[in-house]
Design a protein around this motif. Structure first.
Motif, mmCIF file in Angstrom:
data_model
loop_
_atom_site.group_PDB
_atom_site.id
_atom_site.type_symbol
_atom_site.label_atom_id
_atom_site.label_comp_id
_atom_site.label_asym_id
_atom_site.label_seq_id
_atom_site.Cartn_x
_atom_site.Cartn_y
_atom_site.Cartn_z
ATOM 1 N N PRO A 36 0.787 -1.239 0.000
ATOM 2 C CA PRO A 36 0.000 0.000 0.000
ATOM 3 C C PRO A 36 0.816 1.285 0.000
ATOM 4 O O PRO A 36 0.258 2.378 -0.081
ATOM 5 C CB PRO A 36 -0.803 -0.128 1.300
ATOM 6 N N LEU A 37 2.150 1.176 0.108
ATOM 7 C CA LEU A 37 2.976 2.374 0.244
ATOM 8 C C LEU A 37 2.900 3.237 -1.014
ATOM 9 O O LEU A 37 3.163 2.769 -2.128
ATOM 10 C CB LEU A 37 4.426 1.968 0.513
ATOM 11 N N GLU A 38 2.531 4.485 -0.859
ATOM 12 C CA GLU A 38 2.371 5.400 -1.997
ATOM 13 C C GLU A 38 3.612 6.243 -2.237
ATOM 14 O O GLU A 38 3.746 6.869 -3.286
ATOM 15 C CB GLU A 38 1.164 6.309 -1.768
ATOM 16 N N GLN A 39 4.523 6.269 -1.275
ATOM 17 C CA GLN A 39 5.749 7.060 -1.413
ATOM 18 C C GLN A 39 6.861 6.358 -0.643
ATOM 19 O O GLN A 39 6.642 5.887 0.470
ATOM 20 C CB GLN A 39 5.528 8.465 -0.859
ATOM 21 N N ALA A 40 8.035 6.235 -1.245
ATOM 22 C CA ALA A 40 9.149 5.519 -0.615
ATOM 23 C C ALA A 40 9.452 6.075 0.772
ATOM 24 O O ALA A 40 9.311 7.283 1.022
ATOM 25 C CB ALA A 40 10.386 5.607 -1.497
ATOM 26 N N VAL A 41 9.842 5.193 1.669
ATOM 27 C CA VAL A 41 10.193 5.602 3.028
ATOM 28 C C VAL A 41 11.513 4.947 3.418
ATOM 29 O O VAL A 41 11.955 3.981 2.795
ATOM 30 C CB VAL A 41 9.106 5.201 4.054
ATOM 31 N N CYS A 42 12.120 5.480 4.460
ATOM 32 C CA CYS A 42 13.362 4.913 4.984
ATOM 33 C C CYS A 42 13.034 4.177 6.275
ATOM 34 O O CYS A 42 12.543 4.776 7.235
ATOM 35 C CB CYS A 42 14.379 6.020 5.239
ATOM 36 N N LEU A 43 13.283 2.889 6.273
ATOM 37 C CA LEU A 43 13.027 2.056 7.445
ATOM 38 C C LEU A 43 14.324 1.846 8.208
ATOM 39 O O LEU A 43 15.266 1.250 7.687
ATOM 40 C CB LEU A 43 12.439 0.705 7.024
ATOM 41 N N ARG A 44 14.357 2.301 9.440
ATOM 42 C CA ARG A 44 15.543 2.116 10.269
ATOM 43 C C ARG A 44 15.339 0.912 11.179
ATOM 44 O O ARG A 44 14.334 0.835 11.898
ATOM 45 C CB ARG A 44 15.820 3.365 11.104
ATOM 46 N N SER A 55 7.668 -5.075 12.138
ATOM 47 C CA SER A 55 6.386 -5.221 11.440
ATOM 48 C C SER A 55 5.409 -4.127 11.868
ATOM 49 O O SER A 55 4.660 -3.596 11.052
ATOM 50 C CB SER A 55 5.785 -6.605 11.692
ATOM 51 N N GLN A 56 5.415 -3.787 13.162
ATOM 52 C CA GLN A 56 4.519 -2.744 13.634
ATOM 53 C C GLN A 56 4.936 -1.376 13.096
ATOM 54 O O GLN A 56 4.085 -0.551 12.727
ATOM 55 C CB GLN A 56 4.501 -2.721 15.165
ATOM 56 N N ASN A 57 6.273 -1.138 13.036
ATOM 57 C CA ASN A 57 6.744 0.126 12.450
ATOM 58 C C ASN A 57 6.300 0.257 10.999
ATOM 59 O O ASN A 57 5.867 1.321 10.560
ATOM 60 C CB ASN A 57 8.276 0.201 12.524
ATOM 61 N N LEU A 58 6.411 -0.839 10.259
ATOM 62 C CA LEU A 58 5.997 -0.824 8.851
ATOM 63 C C LEU A 58 4.506 -0.563 8.720
ATOM 64 O O LEU A 58 4.063 0.175 7.825
ATOM 65 C CB LEU A 58 6.367 -2.154 8.197
ATOM 66 N N ALA A 59 3.711 -1.162 9.609
ATOM 67 C CA ALA A 59 2.266 -0.929 9.571
ATOM 68 C C ALA A 59 1.953 0.528 9.888
ATOM 69 O O ALA A 59 1.099 1.150 9.248
ATOM 70 C CB ALA A 59 1.566 -1.868 10.554
ATOM 71 N N ASP A 60 2.641 1.079 10.896
ATOM 72 C CA ASP A 60 2.424 2.487 11.267
ATOM 73 C C ASP A 60 2.810 3.424 10.123
ATOM 74 O O ASP A 60 2.213 4.501 9.960
ATOM 75 C CB ASP A 60 3.233 2.829 12.514
ATOM 76 N N MET A 61 3.823 3.041 9.334
ATOM 77 C CA MET A 61 4.271 3.859 8.202
ATOM 78 C C MET A 61 3.383 3.673 6.977
ATOM 79 O O MET A 61 3.555 4.369 5.978
ATOM 80 C CB MET A 61 5.717 3.493 7.843
ATOM 81 N N GLY A 62 2.471 2.718 7.040
ATOM 82 C CA GLY A 62 1.611 2.457 5.889
ATOM 83 C C GLY A 62 2.283 1.647 4.810
ATOM 84 O O GLY A 62 1.856 1.657 3.657
ATOM 85 N N ALA A 63 3.347 0.926 5.185
ATOM 86 C CA ALA A 63 4.099 0.160 4.187
ATOM 87 C C ALA A 63 3.563 -1.256 4.020
ATOM 88 O O ALA A 63 3.808 -1.896 2.996
ATOM 89 C CB ALA A 63 5.576 0.109 4.570
ATOM 90 N N VAL A 64 2.842 -1.781 5.041
ATOM 91 C CA VAL A 64 2.240 -3.115 4.938
ATOM 92 C C VAL A 64 0.785 -3.021 5.389
ATOM 93 O O VAL A 64 0.433 -2.197 6.250
ATOM 94 C CB VAL A 64 2.999 -4.162 5.787
ATOM 95 N N SER A 65 -0.027 -3.891 4.840
ATOM 96 C CA SER A 65 -1.458 -3.879 5.175
ATOM 97 C C SER A 65 -1.745 -4.584 6.483
ATOM 98 O O SER A 65 -2.757 -4.331 7.121
ATOM 99 C CB SER A 65 -2.265 -4.522 4.043
#
Length: 392
Positions: A36-44, A55-65
């Motif tokens: 679902p990610l609409e714009q690239a992000v940097c995952l630390r 996984s929770q960080n990715l969900a909060d960033m909107g990177a995973v459903s």
């Protein structure tokens, strides 16, 4: 009655199995489908992180459903325990499977903070920069001169001190074409993210440090970095020497490196390298002296520091082995670390009749076949110099 109950139970069990199979199939599709990610992000991913936290960080960033499906997918593919620390650029629309592969594969971080240590011909510079995931470009957050002395000496900025303490900060050393070995070594001594030291009797030979970009880790040994530069330059010399054309006025790779270093110091324009090479090689073939200022300057400075003034007549008439106004042929060694394109120009010069060139005021040079043409070009350059002084 018992048959009815058993039949209903079996029916419910089958329905449950079908439902479970449907859920599994849906989960698999979610795991491999475009995210679902609409714009690239940097995952630390800090050292010691868990797949649950990531996984929770990715969900909060909107990177995973679904953080849960992400974790189940990691477990199913046996990658839950392979999480690597670092900063990772998660592209727009990346699937959960792609993200899992990225954060468990390891290797160099692909985003986040980067310290770039630039070693130029006259100075060194430290840049702290951050990758903007949305644009893919770096934003500079701090800059300072690590070699500044006296009143100009600065305490490293707070941004630099902060990123030095972060374990996932990346480091890159950039060495420009035309630097001397002394400049590179002195600059590396001031790099506080490197360890070790370079003794005076261990200095590399002039010309043998390949200009390039080198990724290093905090705490890397400076001797190892120097060895990488030397190995890269040796490989380039061997490769370029194998590409040489017939009829060159020199016979060895060592002489090629000398010529390449002169070409490197004489022009900063890529499109001029082969023309400049043709001038010097035409001169050698005709038995003329090279008469190039950069070699004389090297004889005065020994490659240490910057001359910072014009050449004196006494220096132009000295018996230095680097004074190409006096000696025949080439000087005894390189005068800088040439890049690979200057080497290629040395072994494959343009075919021209030129034996003279002088600056033309545009950053390039005016080339000439005869002394009359050259003198006219010199006169034009003197006029440009006079006009520049008048406008200062």
């Amino acid at each position: 009655m018992w048959r009815s109950i058993a039949s209903n139970a079996l029916t419910l069990f089958i329905v449950a199995l079908v439902a479970l199979a449907g859920v599994i199939a849906w989960g698999k599709r979610e795991y491999t489908a475009q995210g679902p990610l609409e714009q690239a992000v940097c995952l630390r991913v800090p050292s010691g992180s868990t797949m649950r936290r990531v996984s929770q960080n990715l969900a909060d960033m909107g990177a995973v459903s679904s953080a849960q499906i992400f974790r189940i997918g990691a477990d199913y593919t046996d990658k839950s325990q392979e999480l690597k620390a670092g900063s990772f650029l998660v592209e727009e629309g990346a699937s959960m499977a792609e993200i899992i592969d990225q954060i468990t594969r390891g290797g160099a971080s692909t985003c986040g903070t980067e310290v770039v240590y630039r070693i130029g011909v006259n100075r060194a510079e430290v840049q702290v920069r951050e990758l903007d995931p949305a644009t893919g470009s770096y934003i500079e957050t701090a800059e300072f001169d690590p070699l500044a002395e006296g009143d100009e000496a600065l305490t490293p900025p707070e941004e630099y001190t902060k990123v030095r303490a972060e374990a996932d900060t990346r480091y890159r050393v950039l060495v420009a074409e035309g630097t001397t070995v002394w400049r590179v070594v002195e600059s590396l001594k001031a790099a506080d993210f490197l360890t070790g030291s370079i003794e005076a009797d261990e200095m590399p030979a002039e010309g043998m440090l390949a200009p390039d970009s080198y990724e290093v880790r905090s705490g890397s040994d400076v001797d190892d970095l120097i060895a990488r530069m030397e190995e890269a330059q040796q490989q380039r010399i061997e490769m370029v020497w194998a590409e040489r054309v017939e009829g060159l006025p020199f016979d060895t790779p060592e002489e090629m490196l000398i010529m390449a270093s002169i070409i490197e110091k004489e022009t900063g324009l890529p499109e001029e390298r082969r023309q400049v090479a043709s001038v010097f090689e035409n001169r050698l073939k005709r038995g003329m002296r090279l008469q190039t200022d950069p070699t004389v300057i090297y004889g005065v400075t020994n490659g240490v520091g910057v001359l910072g003034r014009g050449l004196r007549q006494s220096e132009l008439q000295s018996d230095s082995p680097y004074n190409t106004y006096v000696i025949e042929g080439m000087p005894p060694g390189p005068i800088a670390n040439p890049g690979i394109e200057a080497m290629r120009a040395a072994v494959n010069p343009d075919e021209t009749p030129y034996i003279f060139f002088v600056a033309d005021g545009t950053g390039g040079h005016a080339f000439a076949e005869t002394l009359v043409e050259h003198n006219a070009n010199v006169a034009k350059w003197r006029e440009i110099e006079a006009q520049q002084r008048a406008n200062e």
